[in-house]
Design a protein around this motif. Sequence first.
Motif, PDB file in Angstrom:
ATOM      1  N   TYR A  16      -3.947   4.276   5.552  1.00 28.21           N
ATOM      2  CA  TYR A  16      -3.240   4.456   4.281  1.00 28.21           C
ATOM      3  C   TYR A  16      -2.732   5.883   4.130  1.00 28.21           C
ATOM      4  O   TYR A  16      -1.634   6.114   3.612  1.00 28.21           O
ATOM      5  CB  TYR A  16      -4.163   4.098   3.109  1.00 28.21           C
ATOM      6  CG  TYR A  16      -4.379   2.619   2.916  1.00 28.21           C
ATOM      7  CD1 TYR A  16      -3.557   1.674   3.536  1.00 28.21           C
ATOM      8  CD2 TYR A  16      -5.412   2.154   2.110  1.00 28.21           C
ATOM      9  CE1 TYR A  16      -3.763   0.316   3.351  1.00 28.21           C
ATOM     10  CE2 TYR A  16      -5.617   0.784   1.909  1.00 28.21           C
ATOM     11  CZ  TYR A  16      -4.796  -0.123   2.542  1.00 28.21           C
ATOM     12  OH  TYR A  16      -4.992  -1.462   2.347  1.00 28.21           O
ATOM     13  N   TRP A  17      -3.538   6.859   4.552  1.00 22.17           N
ATOM     14  CA  TRP A  17      -3.069   8.244   4.491  1.00 22.17           C
ATOM     15  C   TRP A  17      -1.833   8.439   5.369  1.00 22.17           C
ATOM     16  O   TRP A  17      -0.873   9.098   4.969  1.00 22.17           O
ATOM     17  CB  TRP A  17      -4.171   9.196   4.943  1.00 22.17           C
ATOM     18  CG  TRP A  17      -5.120   9.595   3.850  1.00 22.17           C
ATOM     19  CD1 TRP A  17      -4.855   9.647   2.509  1.00 22.17           C
ATOM     20  CD2 TRP A  17      -6.485  10.016   4.003  1.00 22.17           C
ATOM     21  NE1 TRP A  17      -5.967  10.061   1.814  1.00 22.17           N
ATOM     22  CE2 TRP A  17      -6.993  10.298   2.694  1.00 22.17           C
ATOM     23  CE3 TRP A  17      -7.336  10.176   5.087  1.00 22.17           C
ATOM     24  CZ2 TRP A  17      -8.293  10.731   2.466  1.00 22.17           C
ATOM     25  CZ3 TRP A  17      -8.637  10.606   4.858  1.00 22.17           C
ATOM     26  CH2 TRP A  17      -9.103  10.884   3.569  1.00 22.17           C
ATOM     27  N   ALA A  32       0.832  -1.210   0.000  1.00 19.15           N
ATOM     28  CA  ALA A  32       0.000   0.000   0.000  1.00 19.15           C
ATOM     29  C   ALA A  32       0.863   1.255   0.000  1.00 19.15           C
ATOM     30  O   ALA A  32       0.588   2.215  -0.732  1.00 19.15           O
ATOM     31  CB  ALA A  32      -0.929  -0.004   1.206  1.00 19.15           C
ATOM     32  N   LYS A  33       1.894   1.268   0.816  1.00 19.16           N
ATOM     33  CA  LYS A  33       2.786   2.435   0.870  1.00 19.16           C
ATOM     34  C   LYS A  33       3.494   2.626  -0.470  1.00 19.16           C
ATOM     35  O   LYS A  33       3.666   3.762  -0.934  1.00 19.16           O
ATOM     36  CB  LYS A  33       3.818   2.254   1.989  1.00 19.16           C
ATOM     37  CG  LYS A  33       4.687   3.481   2.252  1.00 19.16           C
ATOM     38  CD  LYS A  33       5.583   3.251   3.450  1.00 19.16           C
ATOM     39  CE  LYS A  33       6.471   4.459   3.734  1.00 19.16           C
ATOM     40  NZ  LYS A  33       5.715   5.634   4.194  1.00 19.16           N
ATOM     41  N   THR A  87       0.899  -0.432 -11.849  1.00 16.53           N
ATOM     42  CA  THR A  87       0.383  -0.487 -10.471  1.00 16.53           C
ATOM     43  C   THR A  87      -0.511  -1.701 -10.223  1.00 16.53           C
ATOM     44  O   THR A  87      -0.841  -1.990  -9.072  1.00 16.53           O
ATOM     45  CB  THR A  87      -0.426   0.782 -10.140  1.00 16.53           C
ATOM     46  OG1 THR A  87      -1.597   0.844 -10.988  1.00 16.53           O
ATOM     47  CG2 THR A  87       0.411   2.029 -10.336  1.00 16.53           C
ATOM     48  N   LEU A 143      -7.141   3.216  -4.287  1.00 15.82           N
ATOM     49  CA  LEU A 143      -6.648   1.938  -3.772  1.00 15.82           C
ATOM     50  C   LEU A 143      -7.727   1.241  -2.959  1.00 15.82           C
ATOM     51  O   LEU A 143      -7.947   0.022  -3.112  1.00 15.82           O
ATOM     52  CB  LEU A 143      -5.408   2.168  -2.910  1.00 15.82           C
ATOM     53  CG  LEU A 143      -4.855   0.939  -2.190  1.00 15.82           C
ATOM     54  CD1 LEU A 143      -4.465  -0.157  -3.183  1.00 15.82           C
ATOM     55  CD2 LEU A 143      -3.663   1.319  -1.310  1.00 15.82           C
ATOM     56  N   ALA A 157      -4.084   7.511  -5.750  1.00 16.92           N
ATOM     57  CA  ALA A 157      -4.634   8.107  -4.532  1.00 16.92           C
ATOM     58  C   ALA A 157      -5.205   7.026  -3.614  1.00 16.92           C
ATOM     59  O   ALA A 157      -5.579   5.932  -4.066  1.00 16.92           O
ATOM     60  CB  ALA A 157      -5.715   9.117  -4.880  1.00 16.92           C
ATOM     61  N   VAL A 158      -5.275   7.350  -2.333  1.00 13.87           N
ATOM     62  CA  VAL A 158      -5.772   6.400  -1.333  1.00 13.87           C
ATOM     63  C   VAL A 158      -7.190   5.913  -1.651  1.00 13.87           C
ATOM     64  O   VAL A 158      -7.451   4.704  -1.615  1.00 13.87           O
ATOM     65  CB  VAL A 158      -5.701   7.020   0.081  1.00 13.87           C
ATOM     66  CG1 VAL A 158      -6.443   6.149   1.095  1.00 13.87           C
ATOM     67  CG2 VAL A 158      -4.255   7.185   0.507  1.00 13.87           C
ATOM     68  N   ASN A 210       1.537   7.335   4.009  1.00  8.95           N
ATOM     69  CA  ASN A 210       2.169   8.222   3.030  1.00  8.95           C
ATOM     70  C   ASN A 210       3.105   9.237   3.664  1.00  8.95           C
ATOM     71  O   ASN A 210       3.955   9.808   2.966  1.00  8.95           O
ATOM     72  CB  ASN A 210       1.094   8.990   2.245  1.00  8.95           C
ATOM     73  CG  ASN A 210       0.400   8.124   1.223  1.00  8.95           C
ATOM     74  OD1 ASN A 210       0.936   7.118   0.785  1.00  8.95           O
ATOM     75  ND2 ASN A 210      -0.802   8.516   0.842  1.00  8.95           N
ATOM     76  N   GLN A 261       0.971   3.844  -3.371  1.00 11.10           N
ATOM     77  CA  GLN A 261       0.360   5.156  -3.183  1.00 11.10           C
ATOM     78  C   GLN A 261       1.246   6.301  -3.660  1.00 11.10           C
ATOM     79  O   GLN A 261       0.833   7.462  -3.612  1.00 11.10           O
ATOM     80  CB  GLN A 261      -0.012   5.360  -1.711  1.00 11.10           C
ATOM     81  CG  GLN A 261      -1.221   4.548  -1.308  1.00 11.10           C
ATOM     82  CD  GLN A 261      -1.532   4.695   0.176  1.00 11.10           C
ATOM     83  OE1 GLN A 261      -2.540   5.271   0.543  1.00 11.10           O
ATOM     84  NE2 GLN A 261      -0.678   4.178   1.040  1.00 11.10           N
TER      85      GLN A 261
END
Length: 287
Positions: free
Chosen positions: A86-87, A28-29, A208, A40, A36-37, A90, A32
């Motif tokens: 997830y945010w 996920a990292k 991706t 995903l 954008a989160v 980042n 991203q």
Amino acid sequence: MSDLYLVKKGIYATLAYALIMSVTAVAAKQVQTQIAVPVLVFWQSLFCIVILIPQMWGKWQRRPLHIVKAHFLRSLGGFLGFLFYYWALNHIPIVEASLLRSCAPLCVPFVVLLMHRVFIPKSRWLPLIIGFIGVALVINPTPEHFNPWHIIGLLSAVGLAFSMVTTRVLSSHVSSQETMIVYFAFSALLSLPLALVQGESLALPADTWLWVLVVAVTLYVGMHLYTLAYTYAPASVVSPVSYIGIVFAGFWGWVIWGHVPDWLAISGTVLIFISVLLSARLNRQKT
């Protein structure tokens, strides 16, 4: 099967869950940096829905209002938990984001207080205080070091705590597959307008797809292992063992991004782990 054998299976399932979810965080990292989160979250939810539809075929039933409300709260909590997590990934090291998300058990008593008006027993306050001192050390809220994304990481724990509390309510009424597919459908529906409002395209760049697939597959497998762990072993065993995920996250963060936790983060991690052990001991004495 003996209780000891089941507990061992629960521990193995928890270890596997912690490792798998650390891979989810890495993927996920990584992805991203290109999408954008909300995008995903949409695609991981859609993938898991496709996997779960055959398992739920012909098994849907009309549910009473209190179950519908529990589904809503569980899905909203889970959606916000992953969104904030997830945010946070980042902007802060993976080990710190994973640690803050793992603070969900510390938030559970407050969620129970808010939802069910069940006050926190006096015996619970010591481990809670120790745990939140640990959180403060990790966040390090001084003017020179404060990072608001640590607060976002902590909010992911609050979302997960709502998910945990309502999952317990649902577990005695519906199957885990129903709980999961309702959650993923809700998550897909919410992430879609969020992505569009941000002006993001749902189309994934070709390079991706593999990362998104890794996120979706490991997430599904991890949630399945999580369910198995709580089926085989009590929460007083599963919760402390699951903190091995912080070690896995720390390893990936060091190997891939060169993140090395400072002494405050390490001290905070130790205090949080101690608080979880104390809470687990209280649960064992209660049962």
